[in-house]
Scaffold this motif. Sequence first.
Motif, short mmCIF file in Angstrom:
data_model
loop_
_atom_site.label_atom_id
_atom_site.label_comp_id
_atom_site.label_asym_id
_atom_site.label_seq_id
_atom_site.Cartn_x
_atom_site.Cartn_y
_atom_site.Cartn_z
N ARG A 156 -18.17 1.61 8.44
CA ARG A 156 -18.46 0.39 9.17
C ARG A 156 -17.33 0.05 10.16
N THR A 157 -16.10 0.01 9.68
CA THR A 157 -14.94 -0.25 10.55
C THR A 157 -14.01 0.94 10.42
N PRO A 158 -14.08 1.90 11.36
CA PRO A 158 -13.33 3.15 11.15
C PRO A 158 -11.81 3.00 11.31
N ILE A 159 -11.24 2.06 10.57
CA ILE A 159 -9.79 1.91 10.46
C ILE A 159 -9.51 1.65 8.98
N SER B 34 -4.74 -4.50 5.19
CA SER B 34 -4.90 -5.96 5.25
C SER B 34 -6.37 -6.37 5.33
N GLY B 35 -7.27 -5.39 5.24
CA GLY B 35 -8.69 -5.72 5.34
C GLY B 35 -9.26 -6.24 4.03
N TYR B 36 -10.43 -6.84 4.11
CA TYR B 36 -11.23 -7.24 2.94
C TYR B 36 -10.44 -8.06 1.93
N GLN B 37 -9.68 -9.05 2.44
CA GLN B 37 -8.85 -9.85 1.55
C GLN B 37 -9.67 -10.72 0.60
N ILE B 38 -10.86 -11.15 1.04
CA ILE B 38 -11.64 -12.02 0.15
C ILE B 38 -12.94 -11.34 -0.28
N ASP C 216 -7.33 0.01 6.65
CA ASP C 216 -6.37 -1.06 6.92
C ASP C 216 -6.04 -1.79 5.63
N SER D 29 2.39 -0.67 5.28
CA SER D 29 1.64 -1.67 6.05
C SER D 29 1.04 -1.14 7.35
N ARG D 30 0.94 0.18 7.46
CA ARG D 30 0.27 0.72 8.64
C ARG D 30 -1.23 0.82 8.37
N ARG E 153 -0.13 -1.74 0.33
CA ARG E 153 0.76 -2.01 1.46
C ARG E 153 2.02 -1.14 1.38
#
Lengths: 349, 336
Positions: free
Chosen positions: A264-267, A271-275, A269, A171-172, A166
């Motif tokens: 799979r998710t072309p960003i 904040s992704g995949y937290q769990i 991020d 955080s972008r 982050r």
Amino acid sequence: MTVQGPELHRAGVGLTGEPEGAGVSATPSLQFGRRVRRLFAYPTTGPLVALVVIFVVFSAGTSTFLNAGNMSLIAQQSVVIGTLALGQTLIILVSGIDLADGAIMVLGTVVAGSYASHASPLIAMALGLLACVGAAAANGVVIAWFRLPPFIATLGMYTIIAAGARLYTDSRSFPIDSDLLSALGSGPDLGAFTATYGMILWVVLTLVLGYALNETAWGVRVYAIGNSPAAARLNGVNVTRVVFSVYAVAGVFYAFAAWQALGRTPIADPSGYQIANLDSITAVVIGGTSLFGGRGGVAGTFIGTLIVVALKNGLTQAGIDSLYQEIATGVLVMLAVGADQYLGRGQRA
Amino acid sequence: MPKGPHSQDHRWGNRAALTLAAAMAFAAILPAATRAEDKKFLIGVVELQLANPFFGKLEKAAVDTAKKNGLEVMTAEAKTAGDSATQIAAVENMINRGVKGITLDPANATALVPIVKKARDAGIVVVTTNTSLQPREAADAAYETDNFQAGVLIGQWAKATMGSKPAHIALLDYDLSDKTSKARHDGFLKGFGVGEGDPQIAGSALNMGNAETGQTAMENLLSAHPDINVLYTINEPAAQGAHFAIKKAKRDVLVTSIDGSCSGVRSVADGTIGATVMQFPDRMGQMAVEAIIKAVSDGAKPSGFHNTGTVLITDHPAPGVDSKDSKWGLENCWGA
């Protein structure tokens, strides 16, 4: 399965994690009952039966579950967790655990994503992959040499890396438009089934790790350490070095998972995949690999991943509240660990 | 530890006198502002984790407003979502430091109530920003987005855009026990004119307010209900993730969202999101600090709920629903 399991397992663990009777079908003289028992001693049989049950139930219960498009979706939703879980399997086989795998992967995605905007995609990807392997190797150093308990060491690493990602990104998130970085999300259409390159990679990685664990001296040492580090040491295994190698090699899988995630998710991020860490552990445990180490393998993890994803997919399609989906996954984990406890105790008796 | 330099108790022994002397010495190094002269005083700003640029912008606006008015500012932030312990400790410190007012973005609606009462009992004006306490009256006043109204706006826009076409609605919610999530969800249904359980609602799924989980949830919903043509999302990252699912499934879905981050507004401009509602974290910080200044200078304490604004952002305005375009949105958005 539970009654005969322990003895057969004991006979079967060996150093390859496969029962001696793996070639059951090639032994026609066996009685049918014995064959069935042997079949259930094979570590992937339980998970496979569970997966089949899930498919049958949802196919019967909903009109939309069993079709090529949805099968493709389940596979696409599995690749990231499945690839992470391969690294996790390796670590759990030496009685370790990695709570940082998802965070390390996310670090890889944001490093690659941030460089992709101003450097060549190849360099961006190389840096992302390096970040993953470096962070995972750092885990290996503190666990193998400094002897920190894996749970605590990787919990610390998890918070450090998650916060680091982050800070690094402010955080972008970074949209990915490089074809190379997002390549694994596409692939040929076989009718309604899209076979992404990510799925193919997942299968290939599973086979490669399966081969390394079952057919190489290194794999033998990994299982030996999982069964008893002391015994492995007496047999001349350099436990410290092998444990380090396990964490570092897991980082290679996290790096591939990062590439999978960008496809799979072309960003990219932070904040992704937290769990994803918990999901990957769930997949490994449901797949029959023992948290005590030394027993299990990648075939089970492959199936375990499909179970976790198919369950979520099917319950959403059936219109069941997400919170119940989590309860269902939790129950499955406890059943899997319960079975493992029972088998593990039998083994030690 | 002594509470402060203004104790009137003269019956202390030697040890107490020494402590008093130490306290006096300590007072000398405190910023002049704590000894509340007329205009120049100390306020506290308590925010949520700055990892989220929304909270960063809110805090900066509060600090800037305070500095512009010549005030001293102390700041503190929760470390993670729900981290009320850090915030409670921060408010305790602020009470000890003698602040005149506190703006608080509570990490938990009930956990902060006792410490806020303690602060108000000490004569400190406490106003909440972004989200309020339970009950709201536990603080002097609240400055936040009316999330229900934000939901109503996208609901109305979606309804007006669909016209008489039959709607098949999907809802990508965040945990509905969250106050904001529930208010947005309810507002959307109200604005669209449907009740919970209406047959026009094809399905709903939870996500974690990011692209990855938004995508998976939308893939599963579309697989079960290929006819979905209207989508509500809890925030813009979830909408961006859902867009990947929609694109892959080659569907045509009206996507609505809430937040007004710059990334979200760009998604409105490129057509990924049909309409979003902008929130104004800078106004929250500014209005909250101005209210404290007013209360301290002329004793008029703020009260009640203050909506800091909700503006519909879309490049496809619908009849009867006020909106601004993405160009205006890009000039007023928050975050990166």
